[in-house]
Motif scaffolding. Structure first.
Motif, PDB file in Angstrom:
ATOM      1  N   HIS A 167       0.841  -1.196   0.000  1.00 17.04           N
ATOM      2  CA  HIS A 167       0.000   0.000   0.000  1.00 17.04           C
ATOM      3  C   HIS A 167       0.879   1.249   0.000  1.00 17.04           C
ATOM      4  O   HIS A 167       1.850   1.324   0.768  1.00 17.04           O
ATOM      5  N   PRO A 168       0.519   2.216  -0.831  1.00 20.46           N
ATOM      6  CA  PRO A 168      -0.533   2.187  -1.843  1.00 20.46           C
ATOM      7  C   PRO A 168      -0.066   1.461  -3.103  1.00 20.46           C
ATOM      8  O   PRO A 168       1.136   1.411  -3.378  1.00 20.46           O
ATOM      9  N   ASP A 169      -1.008   0.926  -3.839  1.00 24.10           N
ATOM     10  CA  ASP A 169      -0.656   0.226  -5.085  1.00 24.10           C
ATOM     11  C   ASP A 169      -0.614   1.229  -6.236  1.00 24.10           C
ATOM     12  O   ASP A 169      -1.090   0.964  -7.335  1.00 24.10           O
ATOM     13  N   GLN A 170      -0.017   2.370  -5.941  1.00 21.71           N
ATOM     14  CA  GLN A 170       0.094   3.456  -6.917  1.00 21.71           C
ATOM     15  C   GLN A 170       1.508   4.026  -6.880  1.00 21.71           C
ATOM     16  O   GLN A 170       2.254   3.815  -5.923  1.00 21.71           O
ATOM     17  N   VAL A 171       1.845   4.748  -7.924  1.00 22.49           N
ATOM     18  CA  VAL A 171       3.145   5.413  -7.982  1.00 22.49           C
ATOM     19  C   VAL A 171       3.190   6.508  -6.919  1.00 22.49           C
ATOM     20  O   VAL A 171       2.279   7.326  -6.804  1.00 22.49           O
ATOM     21  N   VAL A 172       4.252   6.516  -6.118  1.00 20.34           N
ATOM     22  CA  VAL A 172       4.384   7.449  -5.006  1.00 20.34           C
ATOM     23  C   VAL A 172       5.639   8.307  -5.204  1.00 20.34           C
ATOM     24  O   VAL A 172       6.728   7.782  -5.448  1.00 20.34           O
TER      25      VAL A 172
ATOM     26  N   GLY B  64       0.274   8.460  -8.550  1.00 23.79           N
ATOM     27  CA  GLY B  64      -1.110   8.001  -8.480  1.00 23.79           C
ATOM     28  C   GLY B  64      -1.474   6.982  -9.536  1.00 23.79           C
ATOM     29  O   GLY B  64      -2.549   6.366  -9.454  1.00 23.79           O
ATOM     30  N   ASP B  65      -0.615   6.776 -10.552  1.00 25.73           N
ATOM     31  CA  ASP B  65      -0.902   5.738 -11.550  1.00 25.73           C
ATOM     32  C   ASP B  65      -0.932   4.373 -10.864  1.00 25.73           C
ATOM     33  O   ASP B  65      -0.114   4.077  -9.993  1.00 25.73           O
ATOM     34  N   SER B  66      -1.868   3.521 -11.281  1.00 26.50           N
ATOM     35  CA  SER B  66      -2.092   2.247 -10.596  1.00 26.50           C
ATOM     36  C   SER B  66      -1.102   1.180 -11.043  1.00 26.50           C
ATOM     37  O   SER B  66      -0.906   0.949 -12.240  1.00 26.50           O
ATOM     38  N   TYR B  67      -0.479   0.523 -10.071  1.00 29.16           N
ATOM     39  CA  TYR B  67       0.349  -0.648 -10.354  1.00 29.16           C
ATOM     40  C   TYR B  67      -0.507  -1.865 -10.628  1.00 29.16           C
ATOM     41  O   TYR B  67      -0.233  -2.656 -11.527  1.00 29.16           O
ATOM     42  N   THR B  68      -1.552  -2.032  -9.830  1.00 28.09           N
ATOM     43  CA  THR B  68      -2.388  -3.232  -9.927  1.00 28.09           C
ATOM     44  C   THR B  68      -3.051  -3.324 -11.292  1.00 28.09           C
ATOM     45  O   THR B  68      -3.050  -4.383 -11.934  1.00 28.09           O
TER      46      THR B  68
ATOM     47  N   LYS C 194      -6.494   9.728   2.491  1.00 29.07           N
ATOM     48  CA  LYS C 194      -5.252   9.075   2.880  1.00 29.07           C
ATOM     49  C   LYS C 194      -4.080   9.899   2.341  1.00 29.07           C
ATOM     50  O   LYS C 194      -4.190  10.545   1.300  1.00 29.07           O
ATOM     51  N   GLN C 195      -2.963   9.830   3.038  1.00 28.31           N
ATOM     52  CA  GLN C 195      -1.783  10.551   2.581  1.00 28.31           C
ATOM     53  C   GLN C 195      -0.525   9.928   3.171  1.00 28.31           C
ATOM     54  O   GLN C 195      -0.559   9.306   4.235  1.00 28.31           O
ATOM     55  N   ILE C 196       0.580  10.074   2.429  1.00 31.26           N
ATOM     56  CA  ILE C 196       1.909   9.752   2.961  1.00 31.26           C
ATOM     57  C   ILE C 196       2.641  11.075   3.063  1.00 31.26           C
ATOM     58  O   ILE C 196       2.857  11.770   2.062  1.00 31.26           O
TER      59      ILE C 196
ATOM     60  N   TYR D 250       2.523   5.204   6.568  1.00 37.30           N
ATOM     61  CA  TYR D 250       2.040   4.082   5.760  1.00 37.30           C
ATOM     62  C   TYR D 250       0.932   4.474   4.783  1.00 37.30           C
ATOM     63  O   TYR D 250       0.571   3.676   3.915  1.00 37.30           O
ATOM     64  N   GLY D 251       0.374   5.669   4.943  1.00 35.30           N
ATOM     65  CA  GLY D 251      -0.698   6.105   4.046  1.00 35.30           C
ATOM     66  C   GLY D 251      -2.021   5.445   4.323  1.00 35.30           C
ATOM     67  O   GLY D 251      -2.907   5.435   3.462  1.00 35.30           O
ATOM     68  N   THR D 252      -2.174   4.873   5.474  1.00 31.43           N
ATOM     69  CA  THR D 252      -3.421   4.221   5.852  1.00 31.43           C
ATOM     70  C   THR D 252      -3.458   4.117   7.368  1.00 31.43           C
ATOM     71  O   THR D 252      -2.399   3.981   8.011  1.00 31.43           O
ATOM     72  N   PRO D 253      -4.635   4.219   7.992  1.00 26.85           N
ATOM     73  CA  PRO D 253      -5.951   4.474   7.401  1.00 26.85           C
ATOM     74  C   PRO D 253      -6.138   5.940   7.056  1.00 26.85           C
ATOM     75  O   PRO D 253      -5.313   6.790   7.422  1.00 26.85           O
ATOM     76  N   GLY D 254      -7.250   6.251   6.374  1.00 28.09           N
ATOM     77  CA  GLY D 254      -7.586   7.637   6.097  1.00 28.09           C
ATOM     78  C   GLY D 254      -7.943   8.363   7.386  1.00 28.09           C
ATOM     79  O   GLY D 254      -8.410   7.754   8.356  1.00 28.09           O
ATOM     80  N   LEU D 255      -7.730   9.667   7.405  1.00 26.54           N
ATOM     81  CA  LEU D 255      -7.943  10.465   8.616  1.00 26.54           C
ATOM     82  C   LEU D 255      -8.912  11.596   8.324  1.00 26.54           C
ATOM     83  O   LEU D 255      -8.839  12.236   7.264  1.00 26.54           O
TER      84      LEU D 255
END
Length: 717
Positions: free
Chosen positions: A21-26, A76-80, A540-542, A688-693
């Motif tokens: 997580h996240p399964d996106q480009v960071v 934000g581009d998806s890896y999955t 959510k945020q890192i 970790y970018g989770t959980p959302g706040l």
């Protein structure tokens, strides 16, 4: 062993927790993930950092089955959705970041500190949110810090053997220091600071070897030590560093996005490069377009003339305007006219390096000319204009030397690949341009002028294309007998030198503003962080920020160390010895070395005029954690573990002693570790970018008002 085992297990647990997580480009995965794909596709790219860490990412991607076709284009581009095995690629920095913890512990133990102090330093890095965040993503810092720590560990082991020089073990740790130092430098451009840190420590070491008092310190002995260190810490690291680039060039053999940064000779060594496929010899009377290498504008002219008087009162020649224009246009067409007799046919009609030429503007039938009249925007530079073809009164002012950059005598001018300078024969000024636009009277086009000393790079142009040949022949095929599309070999050392120079130039050129850039003075106190990634739907945020307890403890420890050393120096001026000699030696030699590493990895950033971010402080943070552990040892005990170096032939046996810290040491470290862990967990959702706040929770996580977190609730009056 139990302590280091627990620390290592916790390090792996914290860094691999929800690594998917996240399964996106960071954040900078857009760059370093992309570079890994270029290695797999074997396409040439350019980056300001050396290739070692990126080669490891390419290897990791290949190992887990990545085909290289995902472009890592945007955060934000998806890896999955694109079936990218990103977890395997993120596992590499996570493993290296986890293994850094036992290395930090080992540095402290080998430096003579007890388990309590070693665990204290390791815990500061172990439970640091910034180190955890960096180690879970496809970023370079985990590799940099891992090899920096190994370099420090190896050098400490080497120094412990200083009384038994030139033994196999002594040589082994010397060479290991050099190899790991090269890996640090090869991971990221600021890894060279580790080279400087070790170099400074070695200079101190060599200074000690010049001391005439020890009987073994002869000049012959000094020369042997100097030669050994030169081999182990200069020759070996340089060979290892070169090997990274040799592998880099051996893999990247295809044309790619980095081509345009390199010289024509370099580009022609890449298969499929445009300069191989579409490069053609230019002959006299060909009609061509000329383009500036840096700004990409075309050499352009039109019928409009310079105004008689400029805004500052200066007078122009009122000649035809010559400008730089960014788009294709018939007014960009110039015919290459010879100034010497030519054969009717054959290769004698080819334009070559060192030829003197004229350039005829096709649409207005006027020759390019420069003269001793100030240019519109730069009074110190010459104006460029044109002169009628049939008027020979100013023939000499229309003559230009054509110099091909890096060419041999008689080398042919080619489209695309022939980077050239046009130098006026009578006045020796170069055809030059800059990005400042001319006023409305020149349609806000770019100024062209003549500069006497522009340097090669800003005065470089190239023939973009051949518009027409003199006799209308098929110029695309006329050179087929002498042109080959096979890549041309280029000497490795020339490639290496060219790339090193470009890396330094572009790294220094990273001066654009960035919303999360910060000043180095703020880093030890963590006054601001970096937004790595956000997801609006679930808030959510890192947010890249460290453990505030750990970072401020390190800052306090550095201050305490300076106070201890200052107080000791003042007391000794009064012939008092408040600090026992073994403890004082440890403070100067061991803790002093850690402070040196911290300083050299930190202070140079104050001198850099480029974008700077909090993550640039991470190597210094590791060094400050080592300082914190050694200061804790000093505060807990008035003795040290002694001696720790291996006894040699000329050393006298000394009674072994151990630092007494009692129960207070483990209690202090246990309480501090609990506080560290609590602070780590409190900020974990941002790491970790989770959980959302929700907004109120985000506000609560913002421990300092200068932290710019997303999704914060608006304050109400």
């Amino acid at each position: 062993m139990i302590t280091v085992g627990v620390l290592t297990a916790l390090a792996f647990a914290l860094r691999f927790y929800k690594i998917n997580h996240p399964d996106q480009v960071v954040f900078d995965e857009v760059h370093f993930g992309k570079f890994a794909s270029y290695y797999i596709l074997r396409e040439y790219y350019f980056d300001v950092h050396p290739p070692f860490a990126k080669l490891l990412f390419g290897l990791a991607g290949w190992f887990v089955g990545f085909d290289g076709h995902f472009s890592f284009e945007n955060i934000g581009d998806s890896y999955t959705e694109n079936h990218v095995p990103y977890v395997g690629m993120r596992a590499l920095p996570a493993i290296l970041g986890s293994l850094t913890i036992p290395i930090v512990y080992g540095i402290m133990k080998e430096s003579g500190y007890g388990t309590v102090a070693a665990a204290f330093s390791a815990a500061i890095v172990l439970f640091d949110n910034a180190h955890v965040a960096q180690s879970r993503l496809i970023l370079l810092d985990a590799t940099l810090i891992f090899f920096m720590s190994l370099t420090i560990y190896s050098y400490v082991r080497f120094r412990k053997l200083r009384y038994t020089p030139f033994t196999l073990e002594w040589w082994s740790w010397l060479i290991a220091t050099g190899v790991f130092m090269a890996c640090t430098w090869g991971s990221k451009v600021n890894g060279i600071l580790t080279v400087f840190a070790i170099g400074a420590a070695v200079l101190v070491d060599l200074w000690d070897l010049l001391d005439i008092r020890p009987v073994q310190n002869t000049m012959d002995n000094f020369y042997r030590h100097f030669a050994a260190r030169a081999v182990g810490l200069i020759v070996v690291p340089f060979i290892v560093y070169l090997s990274f680039f040799w592998i880099h060039f051996a893999i990247l053999v295809k044309s790619g996005p980095g081509d345009s940064f390199m010289s024509p000779q370099f580009q022609e060594s890449l298969s499929g490069n445009e300069m191989l496929v579409n490069s053609h010899e230019v002959r006299y009377y060909d009609t061509v377009t000329l383009r500036h290498k840096d700004t990409k504008v075309f050499l352009h002219s039109h019928t409009e003339r310079y105004p008689l008087r400029y805004d500052d009162g200066r007078i122009s020649s009122q000649g035809q305007q010559v400008t730089g224009y960014g788009h294709a246009d018939e007014n960009n067409w110039w015919q290459v006219v010879p100034t010497k007799a030519l054969p009717e046919t054959g290769r004698g009609r080819i334009v070559r390096h060192n030829d003197i030429i004229q350039l005829l503007h096709v649409n207005t039938q006027t020759y390019l000319l420069t003269h001793d009249v100030a240019s519109p925007l730069m009074p110190t530079n010459q104006e460029f204009t044109t002169w009628p073809r049939d008027d020979h009164s100013r023939y000499n002012d229309t003559l230009f030397y054509l110099y091909l950059n890096g060419a041999h005598e008689g080398e042919a001018l080619r489209t695309k690949s022939g980077h050239l300078r046009l130098v006026h024969v009578p006045t020796k000024v170069s055809l030059w341009t800059h990005r400042e636009q001319l006023p409305e009277w020149a349609f806000k086009q770019q100024e062209i002028n003549g500069d006497k000393s522009p340097g090669e790079k800003p005065a470089t142009w190239f023939v973009d294309e051949i518009i027409a040949a003199e006799d209308g022949e098929d110029f695309l095929n006329r050179t087929s007998a002498v042109v080959t599309n096979e890549p041309k070999p280029m000497n490795f050392f020339k490639k290496f030198a060219e790339l090193q120079l470009l890396m330094m130039q572009h790294n220094a050129g990273l001066t654009a503003s960035h919303p999360y850039a910060s000043n180095p003075i703020n880093w030890p106190f963590m006054l601001s962080g970096i937004s790595f990634w956000t997801e609006n739907a679930d808030q959510k945020q890192i947010y890249f920020i460290g453990n505030i307890i750990g970072w401020w403890t390190c800052a306090v420890a550095l201050s305490v160390y300076i106070g201890i050393i200052g107080g000791d120096l003042l007391a000794r001026r009064r012939n008092e010895t408040p600090v026992p000699e073994p403890v004082r030696n440890r403070l100067w030699n061991s803790t002093g070395f850690f402070v040196l590493v911290w300083f050299i990895h930190y202070f140079p950033f104050f001198l850099m005029n480029r974008q700077l971010f909090l993550h640039h402080y991470l190597p210094s943070h590791v060094a400050s954690a080592l300082v914190a552990g050694s200061v804790l040892q000093f505060l807990l005990s008035d003795s040290v573990n002694y001696p720790i170096s291996v006894r040699g032939l000329y050393t006298h046996p000394k009674p072994r002693q151990y630092a007494e810290i009692g129960l207070r040491g483990p209690i202090v470290v246990a309480v501090f570790t609990a506080l560290l862990f609590g602070a780590f967990m409190y900020l974990a959702p941002l790491t970790y970018g989770t959980p959302g706040l929700d907004g109120e929770t985000v506000n609560a996580k913002r421990l300092l008002s200068s932290w710019t977190l997303h999704f914060a609730a608006k304050s109400t009056a």
